[in-house]
Design a protein around this motif. Sequence first.
Motif, mmCIF file in Angstrom:
data_model
loop_
_atom_site.group_PDB
_atom_site.id
_atom_site.type_symbol
_atom_site.label_atom_id
_atom_site.label_comp_id
_atom_site.label_asym_id
_atom_site.label_seq_id
_atom_site.Cartn_x
_atom_site.Cartn_y
_atom_site.Cartn_z
ATOM 1 N N GLY A 69 0.076 -17.403 16.721
ATOM 2 C CA GLY A 69 0.343 -17.286 15.299
ATOM 3 C C GLY A 69 -0.490 -16.211 14.641
ATOM 4 O O GLY A 69 -1.547 -15.814 15.155
ATOM 5 N N SER A 70 -0.015 -15.727 13.508
ATOM 6 C CA SER A 70 -0.731 -14.749 12.698
ATOM 7 C C SER A 70 -0.508 -15.095 11.240
ATOM 8 O O SER A 70 0.497 -15.691 10.868
ATOM 9 C CB SER A 70 -0.231 -13.327 12.974
ATOM 10 N N SER A 71 -1.452 -14.688 10.382
ATOM 11 C CA SER A 71 -1.327 -15.006 8.967
ATOM 12 C C SER A 71 -2.201 -14.081 8.145
ATOM 13 O O SER A 71 -3.088 -13.392 8.665
ATOM 14 C CB SER A 71 -1.724 -16.476 8.726
ATOM 15 N N ASP A 72 -1.946 -14.054 6.829
ATOM 16 C CA ASP A 72 -2.813 -13.431 5.823
ATOM 17 C C ASP A 72 -2.956 -11.922 5.971
ATOM 18 O O ASP A 72 -4.065 -11.400 6.041
ATOM 19 C CB ASP A 72 -4.202 -14.078 5.849
ATOM 20 N N PRO A 73 -1.856 -11.150 5.981
ATOM 21 C CA PRO A 73 -1.997 -9.703 6.133
ATOM 22 C C PRO A 73 -2.420 -9.016 4.835
ATOM 23 O O PRO A 73 -1.977 -9.383 3.746
ATOM 24 C CB PRO A 73 -0.575 -9.275 6.515
ATOM 25 N N VAL A 74 -3.296 -8.038 4.955
ATOM 26 C CA VAL A 74 -3.686 -7.174 3.836
ATOM 27 C C VAL A 74 -3.696 -5.743 4.341
ATOM 28 O O VAL A 74 -4.168 -5.468 5.460
ATOM 29 C CB VAL A 74 -5.077 -7.560 3.278
ATOM 30 N N LEU A 75 -3.186 -4.819 3.523
ATOM 31 C CA LEU A 75 -3.031 -3.419 3.907
ATOM 32 C C LEU A 75 -3.966 -2.519 3.099
ATOM 33 O O LEU A 75 -4.292 -2.812 1.947
ATOM 34 C CB LEU A 75 -1.601 -2.952 3.665
ATOM 35 N N ALA A 76 -4.351 -1.388 3.695
ATOM 36 C CA ALA A 76 -5.095 -0.354 2.980
ATOM 37 C C ALA A 76 -4.910 0.968 3.713
ATOM 38 O O ALA A 76 -5.036 1.029 4.938
ATOM 39 C CB ALA A 76 -6.576 -0.698 2.887
ATOM 40 N N TYR A 77 -4.591 2.024 2.976
ATOM 41 C CA TYR A 77 -4.524 3.371 3.536
ATOM 42 C C TYR A 77 -5.886 4.041 3.436
ATOM 43 O O TYR A 77 -6.600 3.892 2.439
ATOM 44 C CB TYR A 77 -3.520 4.224 2.769
ATOM 45 N N SER A 78 -6.243 4.823 4.450
ATOM 46 C CA SER A 78 -7.391 5.710 4.362
ATOM 47 C C SER A 78 -6.914 7.106 3.955
ATOM 48 O O SER A 78 -5.719 7.423 4.049
ATOM 49 C CB SER A 78 -8.163 5.737 5.680
ATOM 50 N N ALA A 131 0.859 -1.184 0.000
ATOM 51 C CA ALA A 131 0.000 0.000 0.000
ATOM 52 C C ALA A 131 0.892 1.229 0.000
ATOM 53 O O ALA A 131 2.008 1.204 0.522
ATOM 54 C CB ALA A 131 -0.932 0.011 1.216
ATOM 55 N N VAL A 132 0.394 2.327 -0.575
ATOM 56 C CA VAL A 132 1.139 3.575 -0.666
ATOM 57 C C VAL A 132 0.289 4.687 -0.057
ATOM 58 O O VAL A 132 -0.902 4.816 -0.368
ATOM 59 C CB VAL A 132 1.509 3.911 -2.125
ATOM 60 N N SER A 133 0.914 5.501 0.791
ATOM 61 C CA SER A 133 0.199 6.561 1.492
ATOM 62 C C SER A 133 -0.274 7.642 0.527
ATOM 63 O O SER A 133 0.514 8.146 -0.287
ATOM 64 C CB SER A 133 1.094 7.195 2.557
ATOM 65 N N PRO A 134 -1.542 8.054 0.607
ATOM 66 C CA PRO A 134 -2.015 9.158 -0.230
ATOM 67 C C PRO A 134 -1.539 10.513 0.271
ATOM 68 O O PRO A 134 -1.680 11.506 -0.437
ATOM 69 C CB PRO A 134 -3.542 9.036 -0.117
ATOM 70 N N ARG A 135 -0.973 10.547 1.468
ATOM 71 C CA ARG A 135 -0.515 11.803 2.060
ATOM 72 C C ARG A 135 0.933 12.128 1.724
ATOM 73 O O ARG A 135 1.264 13.249 1.336
ATOM 74 C CB ARG A 135 -0.701 11.764 3.584
ATOM 75 N N ASN A 136 1.828 11.145 1.883
ATOM 76 C CA ASN A 136 3.259 11.432 1.724
ATOM 77 C C ASN A 136 3.987 10.483 0.782
ATOM 78 O O ASN A 136 5.200 10.589 0.618
ATOM 79 C CB ASN A 136 3.945 11.426 3.092
ATOM 80 N N GLY A 137 3.268 9.549 0.155
ATOM 81 C CA GLY A 137 3.884 8.635 -0.792
ATOM 82 C C GLY A 137 4.691 7.514 -0.176
ATOM 83 O O GLY A 137 5.375 6.775 -0.901
ATOM 84 N N ALA A 138 4.645 7.339 1.143
ATOM 85 C CA ALA A 138 5.378 6.247 1.794
ATOM 86 C C ALA A 138 4.849 4.901 1.304
ATOM 87 O O ALA A 138 3.649 4.729 1.088
ATOM 88 C CB ALA A 138 5.237 6.342 3.305
ATOM 89 N N ILE A 139 5.757 3.936 1.128
ATOM 90 C CA ILE A 139 5.400 2.604 0.647
ATOM 91 C C ILE A 139 5.505 1.627 1.807
ATOM 92 O O ILE A 139 6.523 1.611 2.520
ATOM 93 C CB ILE A 139 6.320 2.151 -0.496
ATOM 94 N N ALA A 140 4.490 0.828 2.008
ATOM 95 C CA ALA A 140 4.501 -0.203 3.053
ATOM 96 C C ALA A 140 4.251 -1.559 2.416
ATOM 97 O O ALA A 140 3.352 -1.705 1.573
ATOM 98 C CB ALA A 140 3.442 0.084 4.106
ATOM 99 N N VAL A 141 5.052 -2.547 2.785
ATOM 100 C CA VAL A 141 4.900 -3.927 2.315
ATOM 101 C C VAL A 141 4.720 -4.821 3.535
ATOM 102 O O VAL A 141 5.540 -4.800 4.455
ATOM 103 C CB VAL A 141 6.124 -4.393 1.505
ATOM 104 N N SER A 142 3.646 -5.584 3.560
ATOM 105 C CA SER A 142 3.407 -6.534 4.647
ATOM 106 C C SER A 142 3.638 -7.950 4.149
ATOM 107 O O SER A 142 3.583 -8.222 2.947
ATOM 108 C CB SER A 142 1.980 -6.400 5.194
#
Length: 444
Positions: A73-82, A23-34
């Motif tokens: 345990g944890s699994s299946d991450p999905v990202l979204a910026y508001s 996901a990429v921030s609509p505010r500052n263009g930061a890129i996040a990969v999970s």
Amino acid sequence: QGANVNVSSPRGDSDLEAEGNVAVSPRNGAIAVSYIALQSSFGGTQSYMGVSRSTNGAMWTGDGTVRDPEYNGSSDPVLAYSPDGVLHMTFIGLQRGNTGQVSAVHVRVTESTDDGRTWATARQADPAGYCVSGTGGICDKPWIAVGPGVTDGTTALYLTYLRSSRGIVGLVAQRSDDNGMTWAPPVTLGNVSGSATSSNQPNLATIATGPRGEVAFAWVTVNNSLIDGMLVDGRMGSVENRIYLRRSPDGLRTLPSSVVVSRPEDSVVYVQPQVAIDGETIHVAYVSGTTNAAWDVILATSADSGRTWRHRKVNDDPERCASHHWPQLAVDPVTHSAHLIWLENRFGEGQVAYARCPNDAATPCGANELVSDAMGAFRFTTSRQPNVWHGDYIGLTITNDGSLWAAWSDTRSGSPATGASSSIPASARGWISTILRSSPSSPA
């Protein structure tokens, strides 16, 4: 191709990663990969959600960590910026025994206000008693999306996931109007159907949002049949499988009937389809092919909000002998082109491919291009063994300026590596040669 960048090299707490999302921030263009992160010395049970972040795609910091507050345990991450720049994540928290058996699962949500560096304590989104423990059931593969609310100036978050417990198998969806703090009760999208000898089970969904509360869900149903006393599992392709779309114009307050997207002749594969909304146009990408894994990526396009559909094969190899799998889809709001990536093995091993498809479904998709920086760059497999597993999806997103960022699991160094990311400059609005991918980090 350009220089490669290891997205997760700063990490010392994981040596296996898979199922990248971006996901990429609509505010500052930061890129996040999970990604799902695992220290293999823990015996395969102590998985958590890892997050790597970058301001420019060249330098990466791998310090984001999300763990389930109750389970091991944890699994299946999905990202979204508001729109406010808050990064949201959904995942499943699960309790695993020493043999890997799952005894409890919940759908979790959390958020970060610093582009993935720190995260709020993950909270349960499913209602109490909904994902029942200890029955052999599971709540699985949650997906999250952010879109405009029904009222101007508001934002809504949406979740969808598979619920399977106590004889109930169905896809459900939930909405949050307060940035994920509370969630409306689940709404059923589709249930298992059929008979005692032939059943169609919904299997994992994705979400797309449009203006003023519009939201659409796409999923696949997988057929299981008893033929001459033998169970025939349709996951690897069956003409009895279907791709469905269900669209709400008002944020799940009303929910018209679902429509079939796939064609009768399609032998649909189990992988979850991807959906995108572009005005009155809706795109759905899915996989169809034979049970020996000769699979194609199909793009279904509707210009009338889902009433009628036209279909294009996205991969351009002339022979039907390779596997093209895990498609991801993003639509450019300026050019209205559909961008797709997927994993494939047309050259013997594995690589990531890309195509751009015009908005007009009568026009063929463009020539396929290589996204990974070598043909046969890694091992292509659908195996779920942790040391070779790619996961169940890869990641693709498009920014306001037309840049594309992709994430996938890359095994060219011998084991699953952190999701890789690639960029397209706004001036080109198409793929470029600079490819950012990852290799496994060293064990702690």
